[in-house]
Design a protein around this motif. Structure first.
Motif, PDB file in Angstrom:
ATOM      1  N   HIS A   1      52.394  53.708 110.315  1.00 30.29           N
ATOM      2  CA  HIS A   1      50.826  53.444 109.803  1.00 30.29           C
ATOM      3  C   HIS A   1      52.024  52.017 109.972  1.00 30.29           C
ATOM      4  N   VAL A   2      51.543  51.231 109.305  1.00 32.93           N
ATOM      5  CA  VAL A   2      51.799  49.385 109.370  1.00 32.93           C
ATOM      6  C   VAL A   2      50.300  48.590 108.196  1.00 32.93           C
ATOM      7  N   GLN A   3      51.489  47.790 107.864  1.00 35.93           N
ATOM      8  CA  GLN A   3      50.508  46.903 106.367  1.00 35.93           C
ATOM      9  C   GLN A   3      51.302  46.006 106.172  1.00 35.93           C
ATOM     10  N   VAL A   4      50.614  44.470 106.114  1.00 37.64           N
ATOM     11  CA  VAL A   4      51.039  43.062 105.959  1.00 37.64           C
ATOM     12  C   VAL A   4      50.252  42.818 105.177  1.00 37.64           C
ATOM     13  N   ILE A   5      50.421  41.157 104.729  1.00 39.18           N
ATOM     14  CA  ILE A   5      49.758  40.376 104.229  1.00 39.18           C
ATOM     15  C   ILE A   5      49.546  38.904 104.726  1.00 39.18           C
ATOM     16  N   ASP A   6      48.080  38.793 104.968  1.00 39.53           N
ATOM     17  CA  ASP A   6      48.110  37.414 105.429  1.00 39.53           C
ATOM     18  C   ASP A   6      48.388  36.485 104.412  1.00 39.53           C
ATOM     19  N   ALA A   7      50.120  35.326 104.052  1.00 38.91           N
ATOM     20  CA  ALA A   7      50.046  34.548 103.613  1.00 38.91           C
ATOM     21  C   ALA A   7      49.102  33.570 103.276  1.00 38.91           C
ATOM     22  N   ARG A   8      47.783  33.659 103.556  1.00 38.30           N
ATOM     23  CA  ARG A   8      46.164  33.097 103.569  1.00 38.30           C
ATOM     24  C   ARG A   8      45.738  33.798 102.380  1.00 38.30           C
ATOM     25  N   ASP A   9      45.601  34.960 102.610  1.00 36.20           N
ATOM     26  CA  ASP A   9      45.329  35.969 101.266  1.00 36.20           C
ATOM     27  C   ASP A   9      46.378  35.924 100.861  1.00 36.20           C
ATOM     28  N   LEU A  10      47.302  35.587 100.739  1.00 33.72           N
ATOM     29  CA  LEU A  10      48.694  35.484  99.198  1.00 33.72           C
ATOM     30  C   LEU A  10      47.593  34.318  98.732  1.00 33.72           C
ATOM     31  N   ALA A  11      48.196  33.279  99.379  1.00 32.80           N
ATOM     32  CA  ALA A  11      47.713  31.937  98.762  1.00 32.80           C
ATOM     33  C   ALA A  11      46.688  31.960  98.542  1.00 32.80           C
ATOM     34  N   ARG A  12      45.285  32.206  98.861  1.00 26.17           N
ATOM     35  CA  ARG A  12      44.255  32.514  97.473  1.00 26.17           C
ATOM     36  C   ARG A  12      44.199  33.027  96.489  1.00 26.17           C
ATOM     37  N   PHE A  13      44.889  34.371  96.428  1.00 28.67           N
ATOM     38  CA  PHE A  13      45.325  35.412  95.067  1.00 28.67           C
ATOM     39  C   PHE A  13      45.822  33.817  94.510  1.00 28.67           C
ATOM     40  N   THR A  14      47.285  33.373  94.346  1.00 25.78           N
ATOM     41  CA  THR A  14      47.432  33.399  93.769  1.00 25.78           C
ATOM     42  C   THR A  14      46.773  31.886  93.354  1.00 25.78           C
ATOM     43  N   LEU A  15      45.647  30.878  93.937  1.00 31.43           N
ATOM     44  CA  LEU A  15      44.852  30.159  93.170  1.00 31.43           C
ATOM     45  C   LEU A  15      44.439  30.819  92.374  1.00 31.43           C
ATOM     46  N   ARG A  16      43.946  31.547  93.083  1.00 32.87           N
ATOM     47  CA  ARG A  16      42.313  32.372  92.121  1.00 32.87           C
ATOM     48  C   ARG A  16      43.486  32.766  90.729  1.00 32.87           C
ATOM     49  N   VAL A  17      44.625  33.407  90.024  1.00 33.57           N
ATOM     50  CA  VAL A  17      45.032  34.027  89.128  1.00 33.57           C
ATOM     51  C   VAL A  17      45.739  32.606  88.393  1.00 33.57           C
TER      52      VAL A  17
END
Length: 323
Positions: free
Chosen positions: A191-207
């Motif tokens: 298995h492989v798993q990553v996080i799109d940088a834009r998703d991380l950025a939007r979540f940072t904005l959200r919190v």
């Protein structure tokens, strides 16, 4: 809101800056000015260097922000300087940490409540691969002690997407675009798993917008390597087992992202994110991450450890072994 970002010109930091700008917030960045800066003119540039102690933060004197996002906090001594200097001048401190903080990296799945590695000494002066996780543990402790419920710790998986100077993820859409027989690790069932940088950025904005504290894993969909190859559009996969790859000297650097499901770190490809999803994390479809990364990478033409010639040699050696 007024947002201070420590770092902000490269990859993850750049996407975080862009997310806050898209949210109509005012962004100031504190950097040493040593990295190319392609950010919009609306971003306020401040110069400073936490490694110089409080004197390195003179540019922040007398200023207040609604939140600070620490993208460049790797050494606890530097994080302590900014955390203490800003304690009464920012409403929330968000630390971009890592899933590498977990002690039992072979555990399935990995949850925010899992044990952490022993913290590194706070006076550690250099970041190494071995110390990266323990140093981040200490950085987290520094922030939590200073901010309490005003602290937010984000633990991202390997980050993917446009502007990734590490080349870990971009190797794969770039390789897929070249076509032909493609060396792939394992048998397709790992298995492989990553996080799109834009998703991380939007979540940072959200919190920050929601005033959400606590600890959050941040990871994208968990795919089998066979599914990942399909997302990439690889037409002629050649699956080579881990033992053969090791014999051929083909490691994680040459075939990035590969961690066998039976390996000591396999849990890092099984990161649970229910807590973050409940707090507002949204995920980009894997095919969109691959497409957009390739569109960016095609303009910069990065070099990779595994050359086409060496890839062909490894495939030939595997076929000879299988006869």
């Amino acid at each position: 809101m007024n947002i201070l970002i420590l770092g902000g010109t490269q990859f993850v930091g750049r996407h975080i800056v862009e997310a806050f700008l898209a949210g109509d917030h005012h962004v100031s960045i504190l950097t040493r000015g040593q990295t190319r800066d392609d950010l919009p003119d609306t971003v306020e540039r401040l110069r400073g260097d936490r490694s110089q102690g409080q004197a390195g933060l003179d540019a922040l004197a007398g200023r207040h922000w609604d939140a600070c996002v620490d993208v460049s906090g790797y050494l606890p001594s530097a994080v302590r300087v900014s955390a203490e200097a800003l304690r009464k001048r920012v409403g929330r401190y968000v630390l971009i940490s890592t899933v590498s903080v977990y002690a039992e990296q072979g555990r399935h799945p990995v949850l925010e409540s899992d044990p952490l590695l022993p913290p590194a000494p706070e006076d550690t002066a250099a970041v190494t691969g071995e110390l990266y996780g323990p140093l981040k543990v200490t950085c987290e402790q520094v922030v939590q002690a200073a901010y309490g419920d005003r602290a937010t710790l984000l633990r991202p998986q390997i980050v993917a997407g446009p502007h990734d100077h590490t080349g870990r993820y971009s190797y794969w859409p770039d390789r897929a675009s070249r076509g032909g027989e493609t060396l792939l690790p394992g048998n397709g069932e790992d298995h492989v798993q990553v996080i799109d940088a834009r998703d991380l950025a939007r979540f940072t904005l959200r919190v920050v917008e929601d005033g959400t504290g606590g600890v959050f894993n941040v990871a994208g969909p968990r795919l089998s390597w066979a599914a990942f190859a399909g997302v990439l559009g690889i037409q002629h996969p050649v699956w080579v087992d881990a033992a053969t790859l090791e014999q051929q000297g083909v490691d994680f650097r040459a075939l990035p992202l590969f961690m066998p499901d039976t390996g000591a770190q396999a849990g890092l490809m099984d990161i649970r994110v229910e807590r973050a999803v409940q707090a507002g994390l949204t995920l980009t479809p894997p095919d969109v991450t691959a497409r957009d990364t390739r569109a960016w990478s095609a303009q910069v033409n990065p070099a990779y450890a595994l050359t086409p010639q060496r890839e062909a040699e490894v495939i030939a050696a595997w076929r000879e072994k299988e006869r």
